[in-house]
Motif scaffolding. Structure first.
Motif, mmCIF file in Angstrom:
data_model
loop_
_atom_site.group_PDB
_atom_site.id
_atom_site.type_symbol
_atom_site.label_atom_id
_atom_site.label_comp_id
_atom_site.label_asym_id
_atom_site.label_seq_id
_atom_site.Cartn_x
_atom_site.Cartn_y
_atom_site.Cartn_z
ATOM 1 N N LEU A 35 0.838 -1.203 0.000
ATOM 2 C CA LEU A 35 0.000 0.000 0.000
ATOM 3 C C LEU A 35 0.876 1.256 0.000
ATOM 4 O O LEU A 35 0.608 2.223 -0.721
ATOM 5 N N MET A 36 1.958 1.223 0.806
ATOM 6 C CA MET A 36 2.851 2.385 0.858
ATOM 7 C C MET A 36 3.571 2.582 -0.473
ATOM 8 O O MET A 36 3.806 3.709 -0.906
ATOM 9 N N MET A 37 3.918 1.446 -1.124
ATOM 10 C CA MET A 37 4.552 1.577 -2.439
ATOM 11 C C MET A 37 3.567 2.131 -3.454
ATOM 12 O O MET A 37 3.918 2.924 -4.316
ATOM 13 N N TRP A 38 2.316 1.719 -3.309
ATOM 14 C CA TRP A 38 1.262 2.232 -4.192
ATOM 15 C C TRP A 38 1.143 3.748 -4.030
ATOM 16 O O TRP A 38 1.042 4.484 -5.017
ATOM 17 N N PHE A 39 1.162 4.226 -2.776
ATOM 18 C CA PHE A 39 1.159 5.676 -2.540
ATOM 19 C C PHE A 39 2.318 6.317 -3.291
ATOM 20 O O PHE A 39 2.160 7.331 -3.953
ATOM 21 N N ARG A 40 3.493 5.692 -3.130
ATOM 22 C CA ARG A 40 4.698 6.319 -3.665
ATOM 23 C C ARG A 40 4.620 6.500 -5.167
ATOM 24 O O ARG A 40 5.041 7.522 -5.696
ATOM 25 N N TRP A 41 4.081 5.501 -5.869
ATOM 26 C CA TRP A 41 4.093 5.581 -7.316
ATOM 27 C C TRP A 41 2.824 6.200 -7.875
ATOM 28 O O TRP A 41 2.585 6.145 -9.070
ATOM 29 N N THR A 42 1.970 6.740 -6.980
ATOM 30 C CA THR A 42 0.776 7.422 -7.476
ATOM 31 C C THR A 42 0.833 8.917 -7.228
ATOM 32 O O THR A 42 0.529 9.700 -8.115
ATOM 33 N N PHE A 43 1.232 9.310 -6.023
ATOM 34 C CA PHE A 43 1.037 10.701 -5.636
ATOM 35 C C PHE A 43 2.282 11.544 -5.899
ATOM 36 O O PHE A 43 3.401 11.079 -5.697
ATOM 37 N N PRO A 44 2.076 12.800 -6.299
ATOM 38 C CA PRO A 44 3.216 13.708 -6.469
ATOM 39 C C PRO A 44 3.684 14.238 -5.114
ATOM 40 O O PRO A 44 2.954 14.209 -4.131
ATOM 41 N N ARG A 45 4.911 14.721 -5.100
ATOM 42 C CA ARG A 45 5.521 15.184 -3.862
ATOM 43 C C ARG A 45 4.863 16.467 -3.365
ATOM 44 O O ARG A 45 4.516 17.355 -4.144
ATOM 45 N N LEU A 46 4.695 16.579 -2.037
ATOM 46 C CA LEU A 46 4.115 17.791 -1.449
ATOM 47 C C LEU A 46 5.207 18.830 -1.221
ATOM 48 O O LEU A 46 6.373 18.492 -1.096
ATOM 49 N N ARG A 47 4.782 20.101 -1.161
ATOM 50 C CA ARG A 47 5.695 21.155 -0.749
ATOM 51 C C ARG A 47 5.777 21.155 0.771
ATOM 52 O O ARG A 47 4.913 20.576 1.436
ATOM 53 N N VAL A 48 6.799 21.831 1.327
ATOM 54 C CA VAL A 48 6.948 21.806 2.784
ATOM 55 C C VAL A 48 5.743 22.430 3.467
ATOM 56 O O VAL A 48 5.222 21.904 4.452
ATOM 57 N N GLY A 85 -10.296 15.748 -1.275
ATOM 58 C CA GLY A 85 -8.927 15.238 -1.209
ATOM 59 C C GLY A 85 -8.905 13.723 -1.264
ATOM 60 O O GLY A 85 -8.220 13.127 -2.088
ATOM 61 N N ILE A 86 -9.710 13.102 -0.393
ATOM 62 C CA ILE A 86 -9.728 11.632 -0.348
ATOM 63 C C ILE A 86 -10.224 11.070 -1.678
ATOM 64 O O ILE A 86 -9.675 10.108 -2.218
ATOM 65 N N GLN A 87 -11.252 11.721 -2.234
ATOM 66 C CA GLN A 87 -11.827 11.241 -3.494
ATOM 67 C C GLN A 87 -10.791 11.265 -4.625
ATOM 68 O O GLN A 87 -10.621 10.282 -5.347
ATOM 69 N N THR A 88 -10.076 12.400 -4.736
ATOM 70 C CA THR A 88 -9.114 12.495 -5.842
ATOM 71 C C THR A 88 -7.935 11.552 -5.627
ATOM 72 O O THR A 88 -7.431 10.963 -6.587
ATOM 73 N N LEU A 89 -7.537 11.383 -4.356
ATOM 74 C CA LEU A 89 -6.430 10.450 -4.101
ATOM 75 C C LEU A 89 -6.835 9.032 -4.496
ATOM 76 O O LEU A 89 -6.055 8.297 -5.102
ATOM 77 N N LEU A 90 -8.072 8.652 -4.163
ATOM 78 C CA LEU A 90 -8.525 7.302 -4.508
ATOM 79 C C LEU A 90 -8.641 7.135 -6.016
ATOM 80 O O LEU A 90 -8.341 6.065 -6.555
ATOM 81 N N THR A 91 -9.071 8.211 -6.712
ATOM 82 C CA THR A 91 -9.125 8.135 -8.170
ATOM 83 C C THR A 91 -7.739 7.880 -8.752
ATOM 84 O O THR A 91 -7.564 7.018 -9.619
ATOM 85 N N GLY A 92 -6.760 8.628 -8.215
ATOM 86 C CA GLY A 92 -5.393 8.438 -8.690
ATOM 87 C C GLY A 92 -4.899 7.039 -8.429
ATOM 88 O O GLY A 92 -4.280 6.403 -9.285
ATOM 89 N N MET A 93 -5.205 6.520 -7.232
ATOM 90 C CA MET A 93 -4.753 5.164 -6.915
ATOM 91 C C MET A 93 -5.449 4.139 -7.800
ATOM 92 O O MET A 93 -4.859 3.105 -8.146
ATOM 93 N N GLY A 94 -6.701 4.433 -8.178
ATOM 94 C CA GLY A 94 -7.399 3.526 -9.091
ATOM 95 C C GLY A 94 -6.705 3.450 -10.433
ATOM 96 O O GLY A 94 -6.532 2.370 -11.011
#
Lengths: 354, 157
Positions: free
Chosen positions: A307-320, B10-19
């Protein structure tokens, strides 16, 4: 250490026959430490391989497949290469702290592994303040990061280390509070007790709504605490080179790398123990075979790692600033509200138990 | 109260991306885009628009369609194309006509920009999908595109 497995009893009596009882305890501790070191070094290597394979599959690539069967020995080859490399350092580095930093990180992550119950009897150290110990130990790791960044006399390393300080210190709050929410259900900090409570339903089922919220907060802040993407501003490749370990090479770099992956496993293992029943099988289907607990524990932990790897390869990096907004304006207030909700649920006995 | 709707979105768009990435993950077996190059050398087919090197196709009568107009030479930004030509008497019509002697292509200088292929009015030169172009000697990169003894195809002006 005080487990009742037949093999440990045999080893205990064998060691006792060789030396006096006072030395036996220390010898056995050393033996267990050696076994844990070996097992978790191999596990870290496997996690690196898993990360690379999963990353490849997310990006429609093939991934390492040259060394050994389906690339199984790729990370072992990498580790051997790192072992044989020269240890270089910057000229004006603070040599003492520079050399000390990797050990802080790797020791703190290996210490945390000691308390996990991998199976009913397979637990090195069943301490009665287990969760507290884990939270305390996981915050020592950031000292290693700060020391490494500070002492290597490099601006990128320094910025990375300072970001790590900001990030880890703020997200520790959320990890602690979300675990505290679950402690309200179990009434004990001891990890074996926590699992004992879950024999009547995993905590994520027992606590239903607040438990799910706590799990989400835990996963988000756990990902942030291990400095992984999307919270990887510590080693943001596009901004800072490699971040706090820019100036490290060879085996010291490998320690940082290994510690990162073992930390990921620790976060997954805490999540498994607290939310998903640790070594308990679903619906007790393999209750008669106790050693299968290791299998269930690792299965659940690796699912969370995935699941954590899935996060890593889906979401872009946040700013500080976005990172701190997320923590202080969203996660923390929700978390505090969630604790109250969980307290009400426990008080009125609204928990789901089988 | 945009606070709670922010959390929801936020949660909705994150889940869409994960999908989306999850779908990629599950289809990675079938859809891997990696070419395992030296292993699949025999079956590897380069795609249609790949720019490997400039070639001049010849038909079975050893005839090409280059009229020697030099438009490719003018279009080339770094002088990779050099055309040696003269005026010869066309045996069929008896008129004097511009004909190429050698169409020299300096592959070592070529940047694969494709302006020459675009500029050619009679489609005499085109891209070939060769990519294993490494040689041991620089002089091998200077190529004469028209084959020896070839001539321009009848009817191409």
């Amino acid at each position: 250490m005080y487990s009742s497995l037949i093999i440990t009893n045999n080893i205990h009596s064998w060691v006792l026959s060789l030396m006096p009882a006072a030395v036996t305890g220390i010898t056995e501790m050393m033996m267990i430490a050696m076994i844990y070191l070996t097992v978790f070094a191999v596990l870290g290597l496997f996690l690196v391989l898993m990360e690379r394979k999963v990353a490849a599959w997310f990006q429609l690539r093939i991934g390492p497949n040259r060394v050994g069967f389906f690339g199984m020995f790729q990370t072992i080859a990498d580790a051997l290469k790192l072992l044989s490399k020269e240890l270089t350092g910057t000229d004006k580095a603070d040599k003492f702290l520079y050399n000390l930093a990797p050990y802080f990180l790797i020791i703190s992550s290996l210490m945390a592994l000691a308390v996990f119950p991998f199976s009913e009897n397979l637990q090195a150290f069943d301490i009665n303040i287990g969760i507290f110990f884990l939270i305390a130990i996981s915050s020592i790791g950031v000292i290693g990061v700060l020391l490494g960044g500070w002492s290597s006399n490099n601006k990128f390393a320094l910025i990375g280390a300072m970001r790590s300080g900001v990030q880890t210190i703020s997200y520790e709050l959320s990890v602690g509070l979300s675990l505290l929410t679950m402690i309200l259900l179990t009434g004990s900090l001891q990890l074996s007790e926590i699992i004992e409570v879950q024999k009547s339903g995993w905590l994520i089922v027992q606590g239903h709504i607040p438990a799910v919220i706590a799990f989400m907060i835990y996963m988000i802040s756990g990902t942030a605490e291990t400095n992984r993407a999307p919270f990887d501003m510590v080693e943001a490749e596009s901004e800072l080179g490699a971040g706090f370990h820019t100036e490290y090479s060879g085996m010291k770099f490998a320690y940082f790398f290994l510690a990162e992956f073992i930390n990921m496993f620790i976060i997954a293992a805490i999540g498994t123990t607290v939310f998903f029943g640790g070594w308990l099988s679903p619906f007790g289907i393999t209750e008669s075979i106790p050693w299968l607990g290791v299998f269930w524990f690792l299965l659940k932990a690796f699912a969370l790692v995935f699941l954590m790897m899935w996060f890593r390869w889906t979401f872009p990096r946040l700013r500080v600033d976005q990172l701190l907004t997320l923590e202080w304006k969203y996660l923390l207030p929700i978390n505090l509200f969630n604790i109250v909700l969980m307290a009400i649920i426990v008080w009125l006995n609204f928990t789901i138990q089988f | 109260m945009s606070y709670f709707s922010d959390i929801y979105h936020g949660i909705q768009t994150l889940l869409t991306g994960m999908g989306v990435t999850g779908k990629y993950f599950l289809n990675s077996r079938k859809g891997a885009i990696t070419q395992q190059y030296p292993d699949n050398r025999d079956t590897l087919k380069m795609f249609e628009r790949f720019r490997g090197e400039v070639v001049m196709p010849h038909d079975e009568n050893n005839e090409h369609s280059c009229t020697g107009c030099q438009k490719c030479e003018i279009a080339c930004p770094n002088g990779s194309i050099e055309i040696i030509w003269d005026r010869q008497v066309d045996p069929e019509t008896g008129k004097k006509k511009k004909m190429i002697d050698k169409h020299i292509y300096h592959f070592g200088m070529c940047t694969q920009c494709g302006l020459c292929v675009d500029a050619c009015p009679s489609d005499a030169i085109k891209w070939a999908p060769n990519f294993e172009n490494a040689v041991y000697d620089r002089s091998q990169l200077t190529r004469v595109l028209n084959k020896p003894g070839s001539k321009v195809r009848a009817g191409v002006e």
